[in-house]
Design a protein around this motif. Structure first.
Motif, PDB file in Angstrom:
ATOM      1  N   THR A 175     -35.172  88.724  41.969  1.00 26.91           N
ATOM      2  CA  THR A 175     -34.725  89.914  42.365  1.00 26.91           C
ATOM      3  C   THR A 175     -35.276  91.186  41.556  1.00 26.91           C
ATOM      4  OG1 THR A 175     -32.398  88.759  42.425  1.00 26.91           O
ATOM      5  CG2 THR A 175     -32.325  90.741  42.769  1.00 26.91           C
TER       6      THR A 175
ATOM      7  N   ASP B 131     -33.491  96.835  38.490  1.00 30.60           N
ATOM      8  CA  ASP B 131     -32.540  98.004  38.656  1.00 30.60           C
ATOM      9  C   ASP B 131     -33.269  99.211  39.164  1.00 30.60           C
ATOM     10  OD1 ASP B 131     -30.587  96.352  38.162  1.00 30.60           O
ATOM     11  OD2 ASP B 131     -30.241  97.102  36.343  1.00 30.60           O
TER      12      ASP B 131
ATOM     13  N   ARG C  82     -31.545  99.584  45.885  1.00 28.20           N
ATOM     14  CA  ARG C  82     -30.403  98.593  45.934  1.00 28.20           C
ATOM     15  C   ARG C  82     -30.643  98.006  47.434  1.00 28.20           C
ATOM     16  NH1 ARG C  82     -26.766  96.009  43.813  1.00 28.20           N
ATOM     17  NH2 ARG C  82     -24.693  95.176  44.610  1.00 28.20           N
ATOM     18  N   GLU C  83     -30.966  98.767  48.346  1.00 30.70           N
ATOM     19  CA  GLU C  83     -30.966  98.384  49.922  1.00 30.70           C
ATOM     20  C   GLU C  83     -32.220  99.123  50.265  1.00 30.70           C
ATOM     21  OE1 GLU C  83     -28.690  99.036  53.993  1.00 30.70           O
ATOM     22  OE2 GLU C  83     -27.571  99.584  52.300  1.00 30.70           O
TER      23      GLU C  83
ATOM     24  N   SER D 261     -40.005 100.211  46.518  1.00 31.49           N
ATOM     25  CA  SER D 261     -39.679  98.784  45.961  1.00 31.49           C
ATOM     26  C   SER D 261     -40.993  97.879  45.686  1.00 31.49           C
ATOM     27  CB  SER D 261     -39.074  98.090  46.886  1.00 31.49           C
ATOM     28  OG  SER D 261     -39.614  97.769  48.367  1.00 31.49           O
TER      29      SER D 261
ATOM     30  N   ASN E 114     -35.212  94.198  46.922  1.00 28.76           N
ATOM     31  CA  ASN E 114     -34.054  95.135  46.620  1.00 28.76           C
ATOM     32  C   ASN E 114     -33.644  94.589  45.272  1.00 28.76           C
ATOM     33  OD1 ASN E 114     -32.067  93.721  47.247  1.00 28.76           O
ATOM     34  ND2 ASN E 114     -32.450  93.992  49.407  1.00 28.76           N
ATOM     35  N   SER E 115     -32.731  95.432  44.832  1.00 28.07           N
ATOM     36  CA  SER E 115     -32.255  95.221  43.538  1.00 28.07           C
ATOM     37  C   SER E 115     -30.659  94.305  43.434  1.00 28.07           C
ATOM     38  CB  SER E 115     -32.077  96.331  42.365  1.00 28.07           C
ATOM     39  OG  SER E 115     -31.312  97.589  43.076  1.00 28.07           O
ATOM     40  N   SER E 116     -30.339  93.985  44.669  1.00 23.68           N
ATOM     41  CA  SER E 116     -29.289  93.499  44.955  1.00 23.68           C
ATOM     42  C   SER E 116     -28.956  91.790  44.611  1.00 23.68           C
ATOM     43  CB  SER E 116     -28.835  93.616  46.405  1.00 23.68           C
ATOM     44  OG  SER E 116     -27.717  92.653  46.687  1.00 23.68           O
ATOM     45  N   GLU E 117     -28.644  91.463  43.555  1.00 27.53           N
ATOM     46  CA  GLU E 117     -28.319  90.160  43.331  1.00 27.53           C
ATOM     47  C   GLU E 117     -27.497  89.360  44.200  1.00 27.53           C
ATOM     48  OE1 GLU E 117     -29.617  88.120  40.955  1.00 27.53           O
ATOM     49  OE2 GLU E 117     -30.445  89.470  39.343  1.00 27.53           O
TER      50      GLU E 117
ATOM     51  N   THR F 142     -26.097  94.542  52.130  1.00 30.63           N
ATOM     52  CA  THR F 142     -25.398  93.859  51.247  1.00 30.63           C
ATOM     53  C   THR F 142     -23.983  93.293  51.904  1.00 30.63           C
ATOM     54  OG1 THR F 142     -24.513  95.937  50.377  1.00 30.63           O
ATOM     55  CG2 THR F 142     -26.309  94.965  49.253  1.00 30.63           C
TER      56      THR F 142
END
Length: 229
Positions: free
Chosen positions: A34, A37, A41-42, A52, A9-12, A156
């Motif tokens: 990671t 974008d 994100r999830e 993803s 996912n794209s969450s740092e 997150t």
């Protein structure tokens, strides 16, 4: 030995939390990836898993990242398609974090019965099916596992201090009421966003193993890499 933690996912934030709780051996160089974008994100289910995989695999292939590492950990707690596709691309060991926890629960003779505690209830049927598929059996293996339970907390937010009280009370209810007669002595923390919660929960519920999926995946992957050479 070089290992890459792959967060699809794209969450740092999720990536930082995972890396912060890990203490690899001195012989292991551990890096974190990671997803771009354009990746969700999830990851909430089958569709976002596929999305993803497409984004991450293309990025790793285009940047030739796989050439730099000896093995990879796919940090999404599921039967994520990236596990197999990254292994095929790299021809190197790849460990999924769900698969690592299941291997641990099955191989530890001190564990009677486990269940997966995950982020949201939408994952419950998918992870239960993932157990069945991983073991290659026709039905749910009720002698070793109870059904998955979701916390209904976003990935997150799982590591947020203000959410811990909710998590603790949910576990207390499960162990003391919902699964009281199941002799549960192991809880598999079924989300990369739960990295680090094993220590807190272990202190609050002595006598129960709480297995951090990313930590056990790292340990098992190191063994796979050593035996693949």
């Amino acid at each position: 030995m070089k290992i890459l933690l792959v967060n699809p996912n794209s969450s740092e934030k999720v990536s930082r939390n995972m890396r912060n709780v890990l203490s690899p051996p001195e012989s292991v160089n551990l890096d974190t990836y990671t997803a771009p974008d354009s990746s969700p994100r999830e990851i909430t289910g089958i569709e976002t898993s596929k999305q993803s995989e497409t984004v991450v695999l293309e990025d790793i292939k285009n940047r030739r990242i796989a050439e730099e590492y000896d093995g990879f950990i796919v940090c999404c707690y599921s039967d994520h398609p990236l596990i197999k596709s990254l292994a095929a691309l790299s021809n190197k060991p790849v460990m999924g974090i769900m698969q690592a926890t299941l291997l641990y629960a099955l191989s530890n003779p001190n564990i009677q019965k486990s269940f997966i505690l995950t982020s949201t209830s939408g994952w419950e049927p998918l992870l239960d099916q993932g157990i069945i598929d991983f073991l290659g059996v026709d039905g749910f293996p009720a002698k070793k596992f109870q059904k998955t339970i979701g916390l209904d907390i976003a990935v997150t937010n799982l590591a947020n201090e203000e959410e811990y009280g909710k998590i603790r009370e949910k576990v207390r209810f499960i162990l003391g009421h919902q699964y009281k007669t199941d002799n549960i002595d192991c809880v598999l923390l079924g989300c990369a966003g739960m990295a680090g919660l094993n220590s807190k929960l272990g202190a609050d519920f002595p006598g129960v193993f709480f297995i951090d999926s990313v930590e056990i995946a790292l340990e098992l992957l190191i063994g796979l890499i050593r035996f693949s050479k």
